[in-house]
Design a protein around this motif. Structure first.
Motif, short mmCIF file in Angstrom:
data_model
loop_
_atom_site.label_atom_id
_atom_site.label_comp_id
_atom_site.label_asym_id
_atom_site.label_seq_id
_atom_site.Cartn_x
_atom_site.Cartn_y
_atom_site.Cartn_z
N THR A 1 0.85 -1.19 0.00
CA THR A 1 0.00 0.00 0.00
C THR A 1 0.88 1.24 0.00
OG1 THR A 1 -0.16 -0.01 2.42
CG2 THR A 1 -1.85 -1.20 1.20
N ILE A 2 1.65 1.41 1.08
CA ILE A 2 2.64 2.47 1.20
C ILE A 2 4.01 1.82 1.20
CG2 ILE A 2 3.53 4.36 2.62
CD1 ILE A 2 0.79 4.91 1.56
N SER A 3 4.93 2.37 0.45
CA SER A 3 6.27 1.80 0.38
C SER A 3 7.29 2.92 0.33
CB SER A 3 6.41 0.91 -0.86
OG SER A 3 7.72 0.40 -0.98
N CYS A 4 8.43 2.69 0.94
CA CYS A 4 9.53 3.66 0.89
C CYS A 4 10.83 2.89 1.02
CB CYS A 4 9.40 4.70 2.00
SG CYS A 4 10.83 5.81 2.12
N ALA B 1 10.84 2.36 4.91
CA ALA B 1 12.16 2.46 5.53
C ALA B 1 12.22 3.61 6.53
CB ALA B 1 13.22 2.66 4.45
N ALA B 2 13.24 3.59 7.37
CA ALA B 2 13.43 4.65 8.36
C ALA B 2 13.66 6.00 7.70
CB ALA B 2 14.60 4.31 9.27
N THR B 3 14.13 6.00 6.46
CA THR B 3 14.41 7.25 5.75
C THR B 3 13.15 8.04 5.42
OG1 THR B 3 14.48 5.98 3.69
CG2 THR B 3 16.59 6.47 4.76
N ILE B 4 11.99 7.47 5.65
CA ILE B 4 10.75 8.22 5.40
C ILE B 4 10.57 9.34 6.43
CG2 ILE B 4 9.21 6.81 6.86
CD1 ILE B 4 7.11 6.96 4.69
N GLY B 5 11.15 9.19 7.62
CA GLY B 5 10.92 10.14 8.71
C GLY B 5 9.78 9.65 9.60
N LYS B 6 9.25 10.50 10.45
CA LYS B 6 8.17 10.11 11.34
C LYS B 6 6.86 9.94 10.57
CE LYS B 6 10.00 12.06 15.62
NZ LYS B 6 9.78 12.98 16.75
N VAL B 7 6.05 8.96 11.02
CA VAL B 7 4.81 8.62 10.32
C VAL B 7 3.63 8.69 11.29
CG1 VAL B 7 3.58 6.80 9.06
CG2 VAL B 7 6.05 7.14 8.70
N LYS B 8 2.53 9.23 10.80
CA LYS B 8 1.31 9.28 11.60
C LYS B 8 0.12 8.87 10.75
CE LYS B 8 -0.72 13.25 12.69
NZ LYS B 8 -1.03 14.53 13.37
#
Length: 387
Positions: free
Chosen positions: A188-191, A213-220
């Motif tokens: 669905t969501i991928s990084c 991945a962690a490189t996306i930053g913070k997620v909410k």
């Protein structure tokens, strides 16, 4: 009403339209439709998706290079012209889908084919319609590739990765999803290599495998639903993630490879608590927990300094002399929470819920900038100052 009763295949069933039959997309031929519609219905004996919003039938000339413009959107023999959409987005513009669209992915997300490339911000507004990307079924294929911007009011139904958050642009910003449904793609969501600017999703549905991945930053994720799709009902976040008011379907699993915070969430309609947390978080449960509850201002400041994005404040009277709250943070106050005196509170785009600010001798809240107060009360000679 137009009906085909003896179609032998999908292509035959698609040769009808509300205004005209097949579109002869001969070279150097341009057909333009603006504010066109039809009444009645299209029906066939073969299950199909009608071309071009049902206004006209499928393209007739398999090698023709004609163009069809409908309400400003460019179409060719393969369906909607994603190249034309990408040119609009590349210039920093916004794009709104005219109806359910299908097209062939021909751009690159630096890993594989993508249909839409959002590389310079802007807004993609699905207008309530569905996007299907042919030619994006490879492992790294995506329906939408983005380095930042807003995507809203859209259903993404085809492409190996629904929304791919990437770094292949000089532009980078937070990705914001509003009223988005992804069902059909595996991911669905991928990084893989993000820009660190973060992802926020509101009132959206993700059915399938969600991982980044962690490189996306913070997620909410706020008021979102997570369910079964493409054989999966699974989330594996490698970046700090907060779920607020979300519902997970029965049998859904989270592998918390990074910090996961659950706030007022439900598993198949049942509130997620310490008692059933292990049913939902089946991997790395030590990284999962609930929003901290604080009982004094110093603990509140400490929680925010440690990176909490959602904090609950217990009922009581507090003084809030000075503080700065980062963007994306939510402070939820229990009924009976009162901040007395002059609260010098710069909330920087954060959200405060349910608080009462009281200072009958002066200003209740001072220096507030660019934030959201929800269900709050202000009492004072100057209730709000420098807002």
């Amino acid at each position: 009403n137009v009906k085909i009763t003896n179609a032998q295949e999908t292509e035959e069933a698609q040769e009808i339209g509300g205004i005209a039959g097949v579109w002869n997309n001969a070279d150097n031929t341009v057909v333009t439709m603006t504010n066109c519609s039809f009444t009645g219905s299209l029906s066939t004996n073969v299950a199909t998706e009608y071309c071009y919003g049902g206004l006209v039938g499928k393209s007739y000339n398999a090698t023709g290079a004609g163009k069809l413009y409908i309400n400003g959107s460019e179409f060719n023999k393969d369906g909607i012209s994603f190249a034309a959409i990408n040119n609009i987005l590349a210039a920093g513009g916004d794009y709104t889908l005219p109806f359910d669209v299908i097209g062939t992915a021909s751009a690159s997300n630096a890993y594989g084919a993508t249909a839409i490339n959002q590389l310079n911000g802007g807004t993609i507004d699905g207008n309530g319609y569905t996007l299907k990307a042919n030619g994006a079924g490879g492992t790294w294929g995506s329906a939408i590739n983005t380095t930042g911007g807003t995507i809203k009011n859209i259903t993404v139904a085809k492409g190996f990765r629904g929304i791919f958050i990437n770094h292949n642009s000089t532009y980078s910003d937070k990705v914001v999803l509003e009223n988005v449904t992804i069902e059909g793609p595996v991911y669905t969501i991928s990084c893989d290599q993000g820009t660190g600017k973060g992802l926020e999703a509101y009132n959206s549905t993700f059915n399938g495998w969600t991982s980044y991945a962690a490189t996306i930053g913070k997620v909410k994720f706020e008021n979102c639903s997570f369910g079964y799709g493409a054989g999966y009902k699974f989330c594996r976040p490698y970046a700090p993630t907060t779920f607020i008011g979300c519902n997970f379907c029965e049998g859904y699993e989270i592998d918390a490879r990074a910090a996961v915070t659950l706030v007022n969430c439900k598993l198949n309609g049942v509130p997620v608590t310490e008692g059933n947390l292990a049913t939902l978080v089946t991997g790395n449960i030590q990284n999962a927990g609930f929003a901290p509850v604080v009982e004094n201002v110093e603990d509140l400041k400490s929680a925010l300094a440690e990176g909490a994005v959602y904090v609950k404040v217990a009922a009581g009277n507090y003084t809030f002399p000075s503080s700065s709250v980062k963007a994306g943070v939510t402070i939820e106050c229990a009924e009976g929470t009162v901040f007395t005196g002059n609260s010098k509170l710069n909330i920087n785009g954060a959200t405060v819920i349910g608080a009462k600010f009281s200072n009958t001798a002066g200003t209740a809240v001072d220096q507030t900038i660019n934030g959201t107060f929800k269900d709050c009360t202000f009492e004072g000679a100057n209730a709000l100052r420098w807002c």
